[in-house]
Design an enzyme around this catalytic site. Structure first.
Site, PDB file in Angstrom:
ATOM      1  N   GLY A   1      57.469  55.461  49.171  1.00  0.00           N
ATOM      2  CA  GLY A   1      57.921  56.341  50.324  1.00  0.00           C
ATOM      3  C   GLY A   1      58.386  57.718  50.513  1.00  0.00           C
TER       4      GLY A   1
ATOM      5  CG  HIS B   1      59.106  64.311  56.819  1.00  0.00           C
ATOM      6  ND1 HIS B   1      60.375  64.175  57.276  1.00  0.00           N
ATOM      7  CD2 HIS B   1      58.957  62.814  56.311  1.00  0.00           C
ATOM      8  CE1 HIS B   1      61.068  63.343  57.316  1.00  0.00           C
ATOM      9  NE2 HIS B   1      60.536  62.728  56.038  1.00  0.00           N
TER      10      HIS B   1
ATOM     11  CB  CYS C   1      60.938  62.145  52.969  1.00  0.00           C
ATOM     12  SG  CYS C   1      60.964  60.207  53.236  1.00  0.00           S
TER      13      CYS C   1
END
Length: 399
Positions: free
Chosen positions: A322, A326, A344
């Site tokens: 995962g 971004h 992330c």
């Protein structure tokens, strides 16, 4: 009569001397040895020693359950092949190549499964006589055929950490036989090794990152190879690709920054928000990640943390657990200051687009500073989580 009478008057001593000379000559030379017959033209020894042509076929005549992965071959000793044909059950001749010296012929196209092949032709021996070529053999009928798929493609360009992955359609039990059918050729020469990460997947990675510009060809010649009990390879697969420029991302969760190093020079230093380190379910893992794929827009969901279908821009996947790099406008306030994401690396949309535009699949992303370490269970491209010693041991051909 006068002459005869004179001869009889020769002194006895002269007669004796003449006899002795004759006997002495016989004692020194013995009987003359019989002369050897002249060698026959085109051979050695006597004409009776010139051999006829001796033909050998591989597979042998009458062979059954032949694995069709290896080429068929006929060779001749003491002669030359004049004509060779290997015919399939439909009457079609198998393509082949006659050697320049006419002493061997080798098939150049793959044989089929479950077929009977027939040899025909002639050879001429050193004795000048013609010998016929004949015989049949039958290839194996597999219980199951297994295909293989590569993660790399022809004429593509990848990053310096790109692993080669070959995924089989079902379990491989004879991993050593399968691995012997695999080759990786690199220019410049690059040390690397295959490693079995599961019963269906084998990866190859270099010992160190590739040199930029390296040319790579991977070939899996698995057709006709027995890789299990009654299980054979379905088709060969191969790909040739190039390694691009060197680009390494270096990120530290403690400084909330991410540097992009291209060809040894830093080209960017971005403020980032990493995963919340206090929650093992949200932390960004330390270790060497590899860029796997990228999307202009990607929908994020994590029911455990009560969010679904959150669209984010310029998403670059770096693991299968995962983790992405971004853009996220909603976390700009924390970027460079606090780690609040769900694992992330959050950038501003503009910075994410800048990174996205220059990234290659196979680029390494080296993260340090977190409480959790990236491990093999975190995804398909976890090759760099192994030390070289441990990686090499995963080869089915390791000593």
């Amino acid at each position: 009569m006068k002459a005869l009478r004179n001869a009889r008057r020769l002194p006895a001593t002269l007669v004796a001397l003449g006899l002795a000379a004759t006997l002495g000559l016989s004692a020194c030379t013995g009987d003359p040895a019989p002369s050897a017959p002249a060698p026959a033209a085109g051979g050695s020894g006597s004409a009776s020693e010139v051999s006829p042509a001796k033909l050998t076929t591989q597979p042998a005549a009458g062979a059954q359950n032949v694995a069709p992965g290896d080429p068929a071959k006929v060779t001749v000793a003491d002669g030359q092949l004049q004509s060779v044909a290997l015919t399939n059950p439909d009457g079609k001749q198998v393509a082949g190549q006659l050697a320049a010296d006419k002493r061997s012929w080798t098939s150049t196209e793959a044989l089929g499964y479950g077929k009977t092949y027939t040899w025909s032709g002639t050879a001429t021996g050193a004795d000048g006589k013609t010998v016929p070529l004949s015989g049949q053999f039958t290839t194996v009928t597999p219980k199951r055929q297994v295909s293989g798929t590569l993660n790399v493609g022809d004429a593509k360009t990848y990053g310096i950490a790109m692993p080669i992955a070959l995924t089989f359609s079902s379990k491989v039990t004879d991993k050593a036989a399968a691995e012997k059918a695999l080759t990786v050729e690199t220019t410049p020469k690059t040390e690397g090794s295959w490693a079995w990460l599961s019963d269906t997947q084998v990866h190859w990675r270099p010992k160190e990152y590739y040199q930029p510009g390296t040319k790579v060809t991977v070939t899996a010649k698995i057709y006709g190879v027995k890789i299990g009990d009654g299980v054979y390879g379905k088709q060969d697969v191969s790909a040739s690709f190039t390694i691009g420029r060197s680009q390494i991302v270096k990120g530290d969760t403690r400084t909330h920054r991410m540097q992009v190093i291209r060809d040894g020079k830093q080209i960017a230093d971005y403020p980032v928000s990493y995963g919340l380190d206090s929650d093992p379910g949200r932390v960004t893992h330390s270790g060497t990640h590899v860029v796997m794929e990228k999307y202009p827009t990607y929908s994020m969901s994590n029911p455990r943390y009560n969010y679904t279908d959150v669209n984010v821009p310029w998403a670059v996947r770096i693991s299968n657990n995962g983790e992405f790099i971004h853009g996220l406008a909603a976390s700009v306030w924390a970027q460079g200051k606090k780690n609040i994401s769900h694992g992330c690396l959050n950038l501003s949309p503009a910075r994410a687009k800048e990174y996205y535009d220059g990234v290659l699949t196979g680029d390494p992303v080296e993260i340090t500073g977190s409480t959790q370490q990236l491990s093999p269970k975190d995804g398909d491209y976890s090759d760099w989580t192994y030390s070289w010693a441990d990686w090499s041991k995963l080869s089915a051909l390791s000593a």
